[in-house]
Design an enzyme around this catalytic site. Structure first.
Site, PDB file in Angstrom:
ATOM      1  CD  GLN A  50     -14.408   4.522   0.712  1.00  0.00           C
ATOM      2  OE1 GLN A  50     -14.632   4.076  -0.406  1.00  0.00           O
ATOM      3  NE2 GLN A  50     -13.717   3.849   1.610  1.00  0.00           N
ATOM      4  CB  CYS A  99     -12.162  -1.775  -1.270  1.00  0.00           C
ATOM      5  SG  CYS A  99     -10.377  -1.693  -1.423  1.00  0.00           S
ATOM      6  CG  ASP A 107     -11.057   1.903   5.066  1.00  0.00           C
ATOM      7  OD1 ASP A 107     -11.033   0.954   4.264  1.00  0.00           O
ATOM      8  OD2 ASP A 107     -11.581   3.002   4.808  1.00  0.00           O
ATOM      9  CE1 TYR A 161      -2.796   0.252   6.308  1.00  0.00           C
ATOM     10  CE2 TYR A 161      -4.212  -0.582   8.071  1.00  0.00           C
ATOM     11  CZ  TYR A 161      -3.092  -0.706   7.263  1.00  0.00           C
ATOM     12  OH  TYR A 161      -2.263  -1.794   7.416  1.00  0.00           O
ATOM     13  CD  GLU A 197      -3.407   7.946   5.066  1.00  0.00           C
ATOM     14  OE1 GLU A 197      -4.381   7.185   5.161  1.00  0.00           O
ATOM     15  OE2 GLU A 197      -2.623   7.924   4.097  1.00  0.00           O
TER      16      GLU A 197
HETATM   17  C1  LIG Z   1      -9.042   2.548   1.658  1.00  0.00           C
HETATM   18  S1  LIG Z   1      -8.266   4.049   2.103  1.00  0.00           S
HETATM   19  C2  LIG Z   1      -9.180   4.452   3.559  1.00  0.00           C
HETATM   20  C3  LIG Z   1      -9.120   5.876   3.971  1.00  0.00           C
HETATM   21  C4  LIG Z   1     -10.190   6.334   4.986  1.00  0.00           C
HETATM   22  N1  LIG Z   1     -10.399   5.368   6.038  1.00  0.00           N
HETATM   23  C5  LIG Z   1     -11.476   6.683   4.275  1.00  0.00           C
HETATM   24  O1  LIG Z   1     -12.450   5.932   4.400  1.00  0.00           O
HETATM   25  O2  LIG Z   1     -11.532   7.699   3.585  1.00  0.00           O
HETATM   26  C6  LIG Z   1      -6.729   3.463   2.708  1.00  0.00           C
HETATM   27  C7  LIG Z   1      -5.801   4.543   3.234  1.00  0.00           C
HETATM   28  O3  LIG Z   1      -4.618   3.895   3.712  1.00  0.00           O
HETATM   29  C8  LIG Z   1      -3.490   4.676   3.377  1.00  0.00           C
HETATM   30  N2  LIG Z   1      -2.364   3.715   3.388  1.00  0.00           N
HETATM   31  C9  LIG Z   1      -2.017   2.831   2.424  1.00  0.00           C
HETATM   32  N3  LIG Z   1      -0.995   2.062   2.841  1.00  0.00           N
HETATM   33  C10 LIG Z   1      -0.706   2.463   4.109  1.00  0.00           C
HETATM   34  C11 LIG Z   1       0.247   2.041   5.082  1.00  0.00           C
HETATM   35  N4  LIG Z   1       1.080   1.035   4.833  1.00  0.00           N
HETATM   36  N5  LIG Z   1       0.242   2.648   6.267  1.00  0.00           N
HETATM   37  C12 LIG Z   1      -0.625   3.675   6.543  1.00  0.00           C
HETATM   38  N6  LIG Z   1      -1.525   4.128   5.655  1.00  0.00           N
HETATM   39  C13 LIG Z   1      -1.573   3.527   4.453  1.00  0.00           C
HETATM   40  C14 LIG Z   1      -3.841   5.322   2.064  1.00  0.00           C
HETATM   41  O4  LIG Z   1      -3.103   6.507   1.868  1.00  0.00           O
HETATM   42  C15 LIG Z   1      -5.342   5.570   2.229  1.00  0.00           C
HETATM   43  O5  LIG Z   1      -5.576   6.851   2.776  1.00  0.00           O
END
Ligand SMILES: C[S@@+](CC[C@H](N)C(=O)[O-])C[C@H]1O[C@@H](n2cnc3c(N)ncnc32)[C@H](O)[C@@H]1O
Length: 389
Positions: A228, A345, A318, A254, A275
């Site tokens: 973040q 977001c 998330d 996620y 993740e």
């Molecule tokens: C908005 S970030 C949130 C990460 C964590 N919760 C944080 O606050 O630092 C979204 C995360 O989802 C992962 N991501 C995106 N698409 C995904 C999917 N289809 N399945 C699993 N993870 C995914 C990305 O790699 C990223 O780390």
């Protein structure tokens, strides 16, 4: 027939829409006009005609809003990073609240619960930024109007260490980076500073691991990976998303490098974290002190795994800007975890997903909106949903 391109028209801006453009109507056709404020009367050149809407460019502000202020940044308007610097910060918060409410009504088809937008420091807040290298080797940010970088010599939304780094590079004539594979024209790279003052800056291609504090706990990640970017508010978001949760088994969907999983592990007997980035999962395991099960797979594939058949007492999810895919929404409809903290977001995809969950039997307990990105139209949301009996 649509309006003729290049025509100039006088319009009154009615509201801001998701993305931050002002919305006005010309002969019943929606015109989206960047860098305006509701109530303003503007002279607009109609520029780009789509099926049932037009993009307009402001030629002159005929009647300015009392909330219009001079931008703090010399690149405002050409750099694509900020699109609300022309609006007084207090008014930005109200306009963003209106964007969230509108998204919930229009897309989610649910009324947003009462909420206020938690303010940030309005400048010097951004700890993580992506830079682009132009044809002459200068660093900058993507322009709003094209896919070319706008070279910059300062940035008032960057935390002080990053702003100082940009300015030092420019003043010492080193804004042309030493040539290496990651600084070739066209390259892009991440920069992160875990501090609000000082000079510690981590640069992708030069540095590796970074440690930032979240609620007093160290979180380690690779400088090129996701973390973040507003550390002022991230503590509050983590506290909100995990508040009043505890019990047997929690899911962090996620999870990234695991900031939520790390705190869920304090109040649950077991935590599963999912993740798709295997590198992030390694950091997540480390950041949670190994407390939990960390699975490197997509949320979609996970929904059909044995792990997804467990009973979860609470879920923090998330997702990226695109929100939950249909496969993941369908898992929620069937598994019905009793409590969900949905962190997002993007108010539009969040509204779509929450609307879907509400129609499948969830009710909204509360919503908190955090102004993670002052001077831009973006916000971060946290919605607490409770499954009906
Ligand atoms: C908005 S970030 C949130 C990460 C964590 N919760 C944080 O606050 O630092 C979204 C995360 O989802 C992962 N991501 C995106 N698409 C995904 C999917 N289809 N399945 C699993 N993870 C995914 C990305 O790699 C990223 O780390």
């Amino acid at each position: 027939m649509g309006p003729i391109m290049g025509t100039t028209v006088e319009l009154t801006i009615e509201k801001l829409v998701a993305g931050g453009d002002g919305l006005a109507f010309n002969d019943g056709i929606a015109v989206f006009v960047p860098m305006t404020i509701p109530g303003e009367r503007v002279l607009v050149e109609l520029e780009e005609y789509r099926k049932d809407w037009v993009r307009g460019n402001v030629l002159e502000i005929l009647e300015a809003s009392p909330d219009r202020i001079g931008p703090a940044c010399p690149y405002f308007g050409s750099c694509g990073g900020c699109n609300l610097q022309h609006v007084d910060y207090r008014r930005q918060l109200e306009l963003k609240a209106a964007i969230v409410e509108e998204s919930w009504k229009r897309v989610g088809k649910v009324d947003a619960p009462g909420f206020s937008v938690v303010a940030s420091v309005p400048y010097a807040y951004r700890s993580r930024m992506q830079f682009h290298v132009d044809d002459e080797g200068r660093i900058g940010f993507m322009r709003g109007s094209s896919s070319l970088p706008e070279p910059v010599e300062t940035c008032p939304v960057a935390v002080e260490p990053i702003r100082t780094w940009i300015e030092r590079m420019a003043s010492s004539g080193k804004s042309r980076l030493p040539m290496s594979p990651w600084t070739q024209p066209g390259a892009r790279f991440m920069v992160f500073s875990p501090e609000r003052s000082g000079d510690r800056v981590f640069i992708e291609g030069r540095d590796g691991d970074v440690t930032a504090q979240v609620r007093g706990r160290p979180m380690r990640f690779h400088v090129k990976g996701f973390f973040q970017s507003n550390l002022y508010l991230f503590d509050l978001l983590v506290a909100a998303a995990t508040s009043d949760l505890g019990g047997g088994h929690a899911l962090d969907l996620y999870c990234g490098v695991g900031p939520f999983a790390s705190f869920l592990a304090d109040s649950f007997e077991s935590v599963t974290a999912v993740e798709h980035d295997p590198f992030a999962v390694e950091y997540a395991r480390m950041n949670a002190g190994g407390r939990g099960e960390f699975l490197a797979q997509s949320a979609e594939d996970w929904t059909t795994s044995d792990s997804a058949k467990s009973r979860f007492d609470a879920v923090v999810c998330d997702p990226p800007r695109s929100g939950l895919s249909e496969r993941v929404r369908s898992w929620f409809r069937e598994a019905k975890p009793p409590v969900v903290s949905y962190v997002s977001c993007d108010p539009v995809t969040c509204a779509r997903d929450v609307g879907d969950l509400v129609r499948s039997g969830y009710s909204i307990d509360w919503m908190k909106v955090f102004d993670f990105y002052p001077q831009t139209s973006h916000v971060e949301l946290c919605v607490r949903l409770v499954a009906g009996i």
